[in-house]
Design an enzyme around this catalytic site. Structure first.
Site, PDB file in Angstrom:
ATOM      1  N   HIS A  86      -2.986  36.564  39.439  1.00  0.00           N
ATOM      2  CA  HIS A  86      -2.110  35.398  39.538  1.00  0.00           C
ATOM      3  C   HIS A  86      -2.817  34.311  40.352  1.00  0.00           C
ATOM      4  O   HIS A  86      -2.847  33.142  39.968  1.00  0.00           O
ATOM      5  CB  HIS A  86      -0.785  35.760  40.216  1.00  0.00           C
ATOM      6  CG  HIS A  86       0.178  36.501  39.337  1.00  0.00           C
ATOM      7  ND1 HIS A  86      -0.063  37.755  38.842  1.00  0.00           N
ATOM      8  CD2 HIS A  86       1.402  36.154  38.860  1.00  0.00           C
ATOM      9  CE1 HIS A  86       0.969  38.145  38.104  1.00  0.00           C
ATOM     10  NE2 HIS A  86       1.875  37.184  38.098  1.00  0.00           N
ATOM     11  N   ASP A 134      46.351  30.929  21.551  1.00  0.00           N
ATOM     12  CA  ASP A 134      45.847  31.923  20.602  1.00  0.00           C
ATOM     13  C   ASP A 134      45.456  31.283  19.285  1.00  0.00           C
ATOM     14  O   ASP A 134      44.553  31.754  18.595  1.00  0.00           O
ATOM     15  CB  ASP A 134      46.923  32.978  20.316  1.00  0.00           C
ATOM     16  CG  ASP A 134      47.157  33.898  21.488  1.00  0.00           C
ATOM     17  OD1 ASP A 134      46.272  33.966  22.366  1.00  0.00           O
ATOM     18  OD2 ASP A 134      48.216  34.558  21.538  1.00  0.00           O
ATOM     19  N   HIS A 171      50.663  43.328  20.514  1.00  0.00           N
ATOM     20  CA  HIS A 171      49.315  43.497  19.963  1.00  0.00           C
ATOM     21  C   HIS A 171      48.965  44.966  19.791  1.00  0.00           C
ATOM     22  O   HIS A 171      48.355  45.371  18.801  1.00  0.00           O
ATOM     23  CB  HIS A 171      48.265  42.872  20.888  1.00  0.00           C
ATOM     24  CG  HIS A 171      47.954  41.447  20.553  1.00  0.00           C
ATOM     25  ND1 HIS A 171      47.408  41.086  19.360  1.00  0.00           N
ATOM     26  CD2 HIS A 171      48.114  40.301  21.262  1.00  0.00           C
ATOM     27  CE1 HIS A 171      47.235  39.764  19.342  1.00  0.00           C
ATOM     28  NE2 HIS A 171      47.678  39.266  20.473  1.00  0.00           N
ATOM     29  N   GLU A 212      43.196  38.104  31.639  1.00  0.00           N
ATOM     30  CA  GLU A 212      42.655  37.453  30.450  1.00  0.00           C
ATOM     31  C   GLU A 212      43.452  36.150  30.183  1.00  0.00           C
ATOM     32  O   GLU A 212      42.882  35.103  29.986  1.00  0.00           O
ATOM     33  CB  GLU A 212      42.797  38.420  29.271  1.00  0.00           C
ATOM     34  CG  GLU A 212      42.227  37.919  27.970  1.00  0.00           C
ATOM     35  CD  GLU A 212      42.599  38.823  26.790  1.00  0.00           C
ATOM     36  OE1 GLU A 212      43.471  39.708  26.955  1.00  0.00           O
ATOM     37  OE2 GLU A 212      42.029  38.625  25.707  1.00  0.00           O
ATOM     38  N   HIS A 213      44.788  36.280  30.167  1.00  0.00           N
ATOM     39  CA  HIS A 213      45.668  35.122  29.966  1.00  0.00           C
ATOM     40  C   HIS A 213      46.570  34.982  31.188  1.00  0.00           C
ATOM     41  O   HIS A 213      47.228  35.948  31.573  1.00  0.00           O
ATOM     42  CB  HIS A 213      46.582  35.324  28.751  1.00  0.00           C
ATOM     43  CG  HIS A 213      45.860  35.659  27.486  1.00  0.00           C
ATOM     44  ND1 HIS A 213      45.741  36.951  27.023  1.00  0.00           N
ATOM     45  CD2 HIS A 213      45.228  34.878  26.585  1.00  0.00           C
ATOM     46  CE1 HIS A 213      45.068  36.939  25.878  1.00  0.00           C
ATOM     47  NE2 HIS A 213      44.739  35.706  25.588  1.00  0.00           N
ATOM     48  N   GLN A 241      52.259  39.525  24.104  1.00  0.00           N
ATOM     49  CA  GLN A 241      51.060  40.303  24.404  1.00  0.00           C
ATOM     50  C   GLN A 241      51.276  41.778  24.059  1.00  0.00           C
ATOM     51  O   GLN A 241      50.420  42.432  23.470  1.00  0.00           O
ATOM     52  CB  GLN A 241      50.739  40.174  25.897  1.00  0.00           C
ATOM     53  CG  GLN A 241      49.330  40.481  26.256  1.00  0.00           C
ATOM     54  CD  GLN A 241      48.365  39.654  25.425  1.00  0.00           C
ATOM     55  OE1 GLN A 241      47.518  40.218  24.758  1.00  0.00           O
ATOM     56  NE2 GLN A 241      48.498  38.335  25.395  1.00  0.00           N
TER      57      GLN A 241
END
Lengths: 434, 434
Positions: free
Chosen positions: B421, B362, B263, B328-329, B260
């Site tokens: 209405h 991934d 990245h 996220e993960h 991770q």
């Protein structure tokens, strides 16, 4: 007078494009004022919320706890409502809950041929905030439509905020909240209420998602806190598209067009028909009904500025026009509404046949009345149970399945120049297969 | 050094709050520049897109048609890729398509006891745009993950835009686009590409939804065109949370944390463990693996600035911490990952057991790798088929069901002061029951 378009005339495309681009929203930039309020509430919590509330709503609360609605207040509000109205709320709540329960998603779990375990779990958000406007636009139907999907989703905390200007609250709104499973209610509104829900204060724990309509300040505050929490879409002015053949009574269709127009002078009502004489009859009926309508000023302003009648050769020829308008509400007042509905791609909600005025969906049918406006039905949906849930995907590899798929991952990760990604796989493979 | 926290220490709450508030994104305000580009493309179409592209990407295209990728270019790109890589792409595409096909929703149709016809139809958006970054971050895996859900949803037009700085394009990206069902590709990027997709130009028809990652200009452009079209969420820096007991080899876990971290220096890797000696061993393994990692500068910067190790007494005690991080993960490198996964509310994706490094997800497992960042897994989900579809609800009343439910609608509409209405319903009721 509303515009009249004829799909067969040579200037149709130009005039239709102008109708689609009709800018109905008057955007006031309140972002600076809202940013200041958000910052104050974030920094000073309860104190800031109470200060703004006392000032804007002309009340005199000593603290935020005093603005929390008690069970006794809710019971008293309910006792003040007519039994007929409470019964109608009960019918609506039961039908809305029943429809939304059918939207509940199912989890996915399976193991594939290689032995990889795969899945997808749906979980409710832990806490949702519901904004309810005060004053005239404090609609009990809106409380049901926003809170019940959260309840059906399994949201444990449903926190409602509703301003009580001069201390006045619509008792039906509290009765609706009770039926919809709201768990906490605070008499606060505006950007300060949105900030309290998003950031939390000493008294109000933060929520994960905020929904519900509001004025320009509320909309700007929701936009600003998005990311910190989830929000629903920001609703634009409401709209209806009625497709009718000449067999509908013109007064029925006129009433439907006006039911949208009476919401707001920015609302839009459009009629598509294949019969010019019917178009004239509906236009005349609108003028006649307007005379007796309590909200005639608003409805007339909407109809004159944004109303439209589009004449088409056939309803099949109208399909691209219907999909392009992508109406929030689409009534199909024709002999075979199902055949037409099957060919339509874009609409928030479809009302089938001459006996289904949109008002049935607004209050009681079951589906949500929070629907995509301003052509956004091309890419978005009405509010529902899924808006209060989120998915977690699952992957589980066995040593064997890791070994089977690992080499493909190594190839792709190395091609993307991500060596640690490759390493995280190769380090787990037996020496021989690296 | 990454921070070390102990859930049992008295200062944990304060230090954990600081970790959660760690601001990893450096926000550059490019909204003024982006607004100008959007306005130019809206006003001058193709001409503006070509001007910006020639300037920013240092190319010399005579017109936008010249920037459209031809079938021959795609075939040539494919021929330039190694067969192993193409095979790996094929495996990935097939697995991703298979998983996403299981997300396809089913329509709902029923008639209730009163005779009201109710339903919900899912329809794909008509056209989707996919942004793919150029240069180093031009990832074929990202093309598969963004385009395949649209294809599975049934989207007819899938338009990819990818800048080709100095005319250079990653051939694997074109090979991935071919496998993912992309129907049009243009070598354009930046805010001008987003504007072309949203507003359309003479050459590019507008789309209804835009997805895919991009730099600050792309993100600002997507934000600005939202409403005109739908967009996916704006992704923040990536993050991983690894929960591991002492039975995992420390090097495996270190590699996962680094996968991770490599990245982006803003990425975040967090380890939760119940064993202090294991925590030390992982920290040492990270330092050792960093030495040999090609992207060690980026990975080290991320690990040092944003990495964290949290020591807990038990994994059950870690649950509120895990849900609060809402990663996220989330890797569960423990003996019984299923028992732990069942208790977790918030995570974008869960990787079960020691043999499931995040990299499997991934690239190849099947679920999407576009996942909610920055704690938004509390209220949002990874990309999927539903992001390219929308629901239309259906209501159809018979004269009898209108008569049965009409009185409740009249009561509620009148209580809300919406007489048109009420009129739209009462005008359809037989004289006797109004």
């Amino acid at each position: 007078m509303p515009v009249r378009l004829d799909a067969r005339s040579p200037d149709f495309e130009t005039r239709f494009a102008a109708l689609l681009n009709d800018k109905r929203e008057t955007s006031v930039d309140v972002s600076t004022a809202v940013a200041a309020i958000l910052a104050e509430v974030r920094a000073r919590g309860d104190t800031a919320v109470v200060e703004y509330t006392n000032r804007f709503d002309r009340v005199n609360a000593p603290n935020l706890a005093a603005l929390k609605v008690t069970a006794a207040e809710i019971d008293a509000a309910e006792a003040a409502c007519s039994p007929d109205l409470l019964a109608a709320l009960d019918v609506a709540a039961a039908r809305i809950a029943d429809f939304h329960a059918r939207q509940s998603p199912t989890d996915l779990r399976y193991t594939d041929a290689l032995g990889v375990e795969l899945g997808m779990l749906w979980r409710p958000v832990a806490a949702a905030g519901l904004y309810v406007p005060g004053g005239l636009a404090s609609y009990p139907s809106s409380v049901l439509m926003n809170a019940l999907p959260a309840k059906v989703a399994g949201v444990e905390r449903i926190v409602m905020v509703v301003p009580a200007p001069d201390g006045v609250l619509n008792p039906l709104v509290l009765a609706a909240a009770k039926r919809a499973g709201v768990t906490e209610i605070y008499k606060i509104g505006g950007a300060q209420a949105v900030a309290a829900l998003a950031y939390g204060t000493e008294t109000i724990a933060p929520v994960d998602k905020i929904v519900g309509p509001g004025n320009a300040y509320v909309a700007a505050a929701k936009r600003a806190v998005f990311g910190q929490v989830g929000i629903d879409s920001i609703a634009g002015p409401s709209e209806i598209l009625v497709v009718s053949d000449a067999d509908s009574p013109p007064e029925w269709i006129a009433a439907d067009l006006l039911s949208q127009a009476e919401h707001d002078s920015s609302a839009q009502s459009i009629l598509i028909t294949d019969d010019a004489a019917f178009a004239d009859a509906v236009a005349a009926a609108v003028e006649k009904l307007l005379e007796t309508l309590p909200r005639r000023e608003i409805a007339a302003a909407s109809w004159q500025a944004h109303g439209a009648i589009i004449l088409v050769e056939s309803f099949d020829a109208a399909l691209p026009i219907i999909d392009c308008i992508a109406a929030e509400h689409l009534e199909l007042a024709v002999t075979d509404p199902h055949a037409l509905a099957a060919k339509i791609r874009n609409a928030g909600a479809i009302f089938l046949g001459r006996h289904t005025p949109e008002a049935m969906g607004d209050y009681i049918a079951g589906p949500n009345h929070v629907l995509p406006t301003a052509r956004s039905a091309r890419f978005s949906s009405g509010l529902g149970v899924l808006d209060f849930m989120k998915r977690t995907t699952l992957v589980g590899c066995s040593p064997a399945s890791l070994q089977a798929l690992g080499p493909s991952v190594l190839a792709l990760a190395e091609a993307e120049g991500l060596q640690a990604h490759a390493l995280s796989v190769s380090i787990r493979l037996p020496e021989a297969s690296r």
